[in-house]
Write a protein that holds these residues in place. Sequence first.
Motif, PDB file in Angstrom:
ATOM      1  N   ARG A 158       0.844  -1.207   0.000  1.00  0.00           N
ATOM      2  CA  ARG A 158       0.000   0.000   0.000  1.00  0.00           C
ATOM      3  C   ARG A 158       0.881   1.260   0.000  1.00  0.00           C
ATOM      4  NH1 ARG A 158      -5.604  -0.937   1.918  1.00  0.00           N
ATOM      5  NH2 ARG A 158      -6.115  -2.642   0.525  1.00  0.00           N
ATOM      6  N   LEU A 159       1.900   1.201   0.842  1.00  0.00           N
ATOM      7  CA  LEU A 159       2.811   2.336   0.970  1.00  0.00           C
ATOM      8  C   LEU A 159       3.566   2.551  -0.344  1.00  0.00           C
ATOM      9  CD1 LEU A 159       3.387   4.299   3.199  1.00  0.00           C
ATOM     10  CD2 LEU A 159       5.099   2.750   4.122  1.00  0.00           C
ATOM     11  N   PHE A 160       3.988   1.458  -0.948  1.00  0.00           N
ATOM     12  CA  PHE A 160       4.701   1.483  -2.234  1.00  0.00           C
ATOM     13  C   PHE A 160       3.834   2.164  -3.297  1.00  0.00           C
ATOM     14  CE2 PHE A 160       5.029  -0.927  -6.272  1.00  0.00           C
ATOM     15  CZ  PHE A 160       6.337  -0.648  -6.624  1.00  0.00           C
ATOM     16  N   CYS A 161       2.561   1.747  -3.364  1.00  0.00           N
ATOM     17  CA  CYS A 161       1.652   2.338  -4.354  1.00  0.00           C
ATOM     18  C   CYS A 161       1.472   3.842  -4.083  1.00  0.00           C
ATOM     19  CB  CYS A 161       0.285   1.662  -4.315  1.00  0.00           C
ATOM     20  SG  CYS A 161       0.331  -0.035  -4.881  1.00  0.00           S
ATOM     21  N   TYR A 162       1.393   4.185  -2.789  1.00  0.00           N
ATOM     22  CA  TYR A 162       1.218   5.579  -2.413  1.00  0.00           C
ATOM     23  C   TYR A 162       2.435   6.408  -2.833  1.00  0.00           C
ATOM     24  CZ  TYR A 162       0.109   9.650   0.470  1.00  0.00           C
ATOM     25  OH  TYR A 162      -0.183  10.914   0.914  1.00  0.00           O
ATOM     26  N   ILE A 163       3.630   5.820  -2.664  1.00  0.00           N
ATOM     27  CA  ILE A 163       4.869   6.520  -3.038  1.00  0.00           C
ATOM     28  C   ILE A 163       4.902   6.748  -4.558  1.00  0.00           C
ATOM     29  CG2 ILE A 163       7.400   6.305  -3.160  1.00  0.00           C
ATOM     30  CD1 ILE A 163       7.156   4.749  -0.443  1.00  0.00           C
ATOM     31  N   LEU A 164       4.501   5.717  -5.313  1.00  0.00           N
ATOM     32  CA  LEU A 164       4.457   5.841  -6.782  1.00  0.00           C
ATOM     33  C   LEU A 164       3.530   6.979  -7.183  1.00  0.00           C
ATOM     34  CD1 LEU A 164       4.308   2.267  -8.348  1.00  0.00           C
ATOM     35  CD2 LEU A 164       6.271   3.635  -7.702  1.00  0.00           C
ATOM     36  N   GLN A 165       2.354   6.972  -6.540  1.00  0.00           N
ATOM     37  CA  GLN A 165       1.338   7.957  -6.876  1.00  0.00           C
ATOM     38  C   GLN A 165       1.821   9.362  -6.522  1.00  0.00           C
ATOM     39  OE1 GLN A 165      -2.229   7.213  -4.573  1.00  0.00           O
ATOM     40  NE2 GLN A 165      -2.955   9.269  -5.058  1.00  0.00           N
ATOM     41  N   LYS A 166       2.399   9.502  -5.347  1.00  0.00           N
ATOM     42  CA  LYS A 166       2.823  10.809  -4.869  1.00  0.00           C
ATOM     43  C   LYS A 166       4.010  11.358  -5.676  1.00  0.00           C
ATOM     44  CE  LYS A 166       3.035  13.303  -0.557  1.00  0.00           C
ATOM     45  NZ  LYS A 166       3.247  13.317   0.883  1.00  0.00           N
ATOM     46  N   SER A 167       4.843  10.439  -6.239  1.00  0.00           N
ATOM     47  CA  SER A 167       6.009  10.907  -6.989  1.00  0.00           C
ATOM     48  C   SER A 167       5.785  10.813  -8.504  1.00  0.00           C
ATOM     49  CB  SER A 167       7.256  10.100  -6.625  1.00  0.00           C
ATOM     50  OG  SER A 167       7.137   9.478  -5.396  1.00  0.00           O
ATOM     51  N   ASN A 168       4.524  10.528  -8.892  1.00  0.00           N
ATOM     52  CA  ASN A 168       4.203  10.410 -10.315  1.00  0.00           C
ATOM     53  C   ASN A 168       5.103   9.416 -11.057  1.00  0.00           C
ATOM     54  OD1 ASN A 168       1.978  12.110 -10.589  1.00  0.00           O
ATOM     55  ND2 ASN A 168       3.353  13.896 -10.416  1.00  0.00           N
ATOM     56  N   LEU A 169       5.270   8.251 -10.476  1.00  0.00           N
ATOM     57  CA  LEU A 169       6.118   7.243 -11.108  1.00  0.00           C
ATOM     58  C   LEU A 169       5.245   6.164 -11.721  1.00  0.00           C
ATOM     59  CD1 LEU A 169       8.787   6.712  -8.317  1.00  0.00           C
ATOM     60  CD2 LEU A 169       9.204   7.738 -10.553  1.00  0.00           C
ATOM     61  N   SER A 170       5.719   5.591 -12.826  1.00  0.00           N
ATOM     62  CA  SER A 170       5.045   4.416 -13.387  1.00  0.00           C
ATOM     63  C   SER A 170       6.088   3.625 -14.152  1.00  0.00           C
ATOM     64  CB  SER A 170       3.905   4.836 -14.306  1.00  0.00           C
ATOM     65  OG  SER A 170       4.415   5.653 -15.338  1.00  0.00           O
ATOM     66  N   GLN A 171       5.755   2.390 -14.511  1.00  0.00           N
ATOM     67  CA  GLN A 171       6.644   1.553 -15.329  1.00  0.00           C
ATOM     68  C   GLN A 171       8.066   1.451 -14.765  1.00  0.00           C
ATOM     69  OE1 GLN A 171       6.062   0.479 -19.053  1.00  0.00           O
ATOM     70  NE2 GLN A 171       4.041   0.259 -18.156  1.00  0.00           N
ATOM     71  N   LEU A 172       8.160   0.961 -13.531  1.00  0.00           N
ATOM     72  CA  LEU A 172       9.481   0.806 -12.929  1.00  0.00           C
ATOM     73  C   LEU A 172      10.151  -0.462 -13.438  1.00  0.00           C
ATOM     74  CD1 LEU A 172       8.902   1.707  -9.175  1.00  0.00           C
ATOM     75  CD2 LEU A 172       9.795   3.171 -10.985  1.00  0.00           C
ATOM     76  N   SER A 173      11.471  -0.474 -13.445  1.00  0.00           N
ATOM     77  CA  SER A 173      12.194  -1.700 -13.757  1.00  0.00           C
ATOM     78  C   SER A 173      12.076  -2.631 -12.547  1.00  0.00           C
ATOM     79  CB  SER A 173      13.666  -1.392 -14.015  1.00  0.00           C
ATOM     80  OG  SER A 173      14.274  -0.986 -12.813  1.00  0.00           O
ATOM     81  N   ASP A 174      12.371  -3.925 -12.747  1.00  0.00           N
ATOM     82  CA  ASP A 174      12.288  -4.893 -11.646  1.00  0.00           C
ATOM     83  C   ASP A 174      13.181  -4.477 -10.481  1.00  0.00           C
ATOM     84  OD1 ASP A 174      10.503  -6.349 -13.035  1.00  0.00           O
ATOM     85  OD2 ASP A 174      11.882  -7.974 -13.597  1.00  0.00           O
ATOM     86  N   GLU A 175      14.378  -3.969 -10.821  1.00  0.00           N
ATOM     87  CA  GLU A 175      15.328  -3.556  -9.786  1.00  0.00           C
ATOM     88  C   GLU A 175      14.751  -2.402  -8.962  1.00  0.00           C
ATOM     89  OE1 GLU A 175      16.249  -4.287 -12.819  1.00  0.00           O
ATOM     90  OE2 GLU A 175      17.866  -5.764 -12.662  1.00  0.00           O
ATOM     91  N   ASP A 176      14.165  -1.410  -9.653  1.00  0.00           N
ATOM     92  CA  ASP A 176      13.611  -0.258  -8.941  1.00  0.00           C
ATOM     93  C   ASP A 176      12.407  -0.651  -8.098  1.00  0.00           C
ATOM     94  OD1 ASP A 176      15.513   1.468  -9.817  1.00  0.00           O
ATOM     95  OD2 ASP A 176      14.367   2.193 -11.544  1.00  0.00           O
ATOM     96  N   THR A 177      11.582  -1.576  -8.629  1.00  0.00           N
ATOM     97  CA  THR A 177      10.430  -2.058  -7.854  1.00  0.00           C
ATOM     98  C   THR A 177      10.917  -2.682  -6.555  1.00  0.00           C
ATOM     99  OG1 THR A 177       9.239  -2.497  -9.904  1.00  0.00           O
ATOM    100  CG2 THR A 177       8.413  -3.576  -7.923  1.00  0.00           C
ATOM    101  N   ALA A 178      11.926  -3.554  -6.687  1.00  0.00           N
ATOM    102  CA  ALA A 178      12.466  -4.224  -5.498  1.00  0.00           C
ATOM    103  C   ALA A 178      13.033  -3.210  -4.513  1.00  0.00           C
ATOM    104  CB  ALA A 178      13.535  -5.236  -5.907  1.00  0.00           C
TER     105      ALA A 178
END
Lengths: 174, 628
Positions: free
Chosen positions: B242-262
């Motif tokens: 949930r926190l991860f999704c919130y961080i993506l949303q708040k920083s306008n991020l999408s389409q992360l690489s596997d390394e960045d997701t991890a």
Amino acid sequence: MDKLLKLNFFELFSIEPVFNINLEQIQNNMRELQKQYHPDKYSNQAIEVANQSLILSSYINEAYRTLASPLLRALYLLKLRGVEIDLVHETKFSHAFLLEQIEVREAIDDARDNQDFDQLLAIENELQAKEQKLVQQVNELFTSDKLELIIEPIKQLSFYVKLQQLVASSIAEI
Amino acid sequence: MALLQIAEPEMSGVPHQRNIAIGIDLGTTNSIVATVKSGEAVVLSDQDGKNLIPSVVNYGEDTVIVGRAAQKLRVTDPANTIVSVKRFMGRSFADLDPEITYPYKFVKQASHIQINTRQGIKDSVQVSADILKSLKALATDSLGEEAVGAVITVPAYFDDAQRIATKHAAELAGLNVLRLLNEPTAAAIAYGLDSKQEGIFLVYDLGGGTFDVSILRLNKGVFEVLAVSGDTHLGGDDFDHRLFCYILQKSNLSQLSDEDTALLLVKSREVKEQFSIKEKVALNVVLSNKKIVNILITRVEFEEIVHNLVQKTMLPVKKALRDAKLSKDDISEIIMVGGSTRLLPIRQAVREFFAKEPLTSINPDEVVAIGASIQANVLVGNTKDDWLLLDVTPLSLGVETMGGLTEKIIPRNSPIPVARAQEFTTYKDGQTAMTIHVVQGEREMVADCRSLARFTLRGIPPMVAGQPRIRITYQIDADGLLTVSAKEMSTGIISQIEVKPSYGLSGDEIQSMLAESIDNADKDMQMRFYQEAVVDAKALIDSIEKAIIQDSDLLLDGEMDKISHVSMQLKVKIARIVDDYTEATTQIKNLTNQLNDVSNNFASRRMNQAISASLKGKNVSQVLTENE
């Protein structure tokens, strides 16, 4: 351990074969029996002995379940006295009783579909109250030994038990 | 020969040999091993003094790394670094939550979850076994000897498939499994036996991947599980997500690489953990494309993000109370288990619901392993403490009936062990076989439950429809594992069947995997000794055969028969296919010695003849030079 497996449930729990039992007493007896025969007490022993304790421990649990449930206890007691009731094929009920059954079933389905936990609990409480009345009736008939009249309330009891199982599985599902 | 000394029974002054037993909490995120030392449960630590071993396995070029070192590789080598493998236990690819993205290469057509790693295909049982092997090694290093047995904990809500997978993993790691113990039960043992307080305990266990609620009563030395409830798809990882999704949303991020997701998932966990002590947490990360994530999250924001998850845990609590026929006022103590119960919103919700302060005095990460070690200590007979645990089965067991409906045979929360029998009959005249489908779960439709086993009972004597009586017995043992057997009653013909689980590994598969995992060096050594013995034997047979051709006149009566008899035995032995190299080596060596014995006199005679022949007309020095 073989000897204990030949005892009936009342004998196993060292109590009189009557309907009106002390629930707390059979709970204590169950714990004492399991303390002696549970497989954990035989985990270091030969496989045959360990298997026997598994069978006996299961038998103790089955006895407890039967004695603790008024419906199962009544049926078991009647069976010991040579009376077998075929609940599956006993289908003669009053119109009012059947109508009530259908209504309760619909209420349970609705509550389940709405994921309404509190409503299911409320239905369960009503069912328990009705069960309690029938248990009282069955108890009186056992005490006065009027077994010819006992089949009707036991049949009804079985329906209330079934409805409560339906509530339980509905609660587990939501 | 030395005789064994046996002391008189009353005289045995030697203290009872203590058996080392360990308790293992095989967690989704971290694993822990504990033991009871001089009456006290202690958590064992590794060489770095750490108790929590991350349940992470990295498969390198030729290394298997477990724990913190593997955790570090999660970001750089996500495809070969398996985390939260517990979520895959006893599951198939179809069971995976499609919303969660995994960095692994799954083998999609497999019946159970398999991951293609650098070291080939690994299933969840093998990955878990690698974690358990490392825990076993930690215990052996720390205690100086190997444990005779282990109690392994599982979430109370684990079904038969997940329990069997766990047991298989432990066996594969070379552990003697004394018992599979439900995690909340283990926690209650740790607290209950610690305080010696009788009463009713509710265990609130929020781990990395699963949520369990159990209600237990401790009364006169008997621990009785009254109800078990939970959610197998709810845990600390979901809070991270949930926190991860919130961080993506708040920083306008999408389409992360596997390394960045991890990387961001690891950071999300760190942020979450900091909220137990901080009001606001700053996140500062540089992604692989040099993009910088720099945000500030407040505790209020965090509580909002996870509010639904926290509330989701209260329904299983209510269900467990209902199953145990208790109200919340009947609960004497609430025990908090699992690292996620450190989260303040969780503690707050529990405190509000029960209007009582939950127990947290034993480290929530360690309490399960501690309870498991106490139970292990009892099961190997180290203690005279007279207490007993009575557990229940968490899920209903049923069979498929007409129209794909489930008929419940053993309802959930039944005390175990439990055996229940059911009689079936045939549908058609002369019917000789019937198929029985065993399922686990609470739903009405078979399709919505988990299939445990499907088996066909054959050899029913042909009779009129409805006449045969087939009695099927379902037995759940103290580990919560199922066996099914069947008998035809009316004719007395017994056809006993054994159920093969329709998932996971068969017993044979485990055996062969075990054999493979035995140190190869050891096998190579045995093989080499064998080959050496064969070479020696062949050389001897060869030389004797040549000698017989040259000097058959030197053989005495019957000597030839004896030699050829032993020589033939040895040749047969050499030609035979070997399955036990150590044994074959011994046999060949023995026969070689026998062949030496029976041919010894013949060889001496030849030697004498050769010497006397060679000495004719020669001097001593010539003979010596020739013989060199």
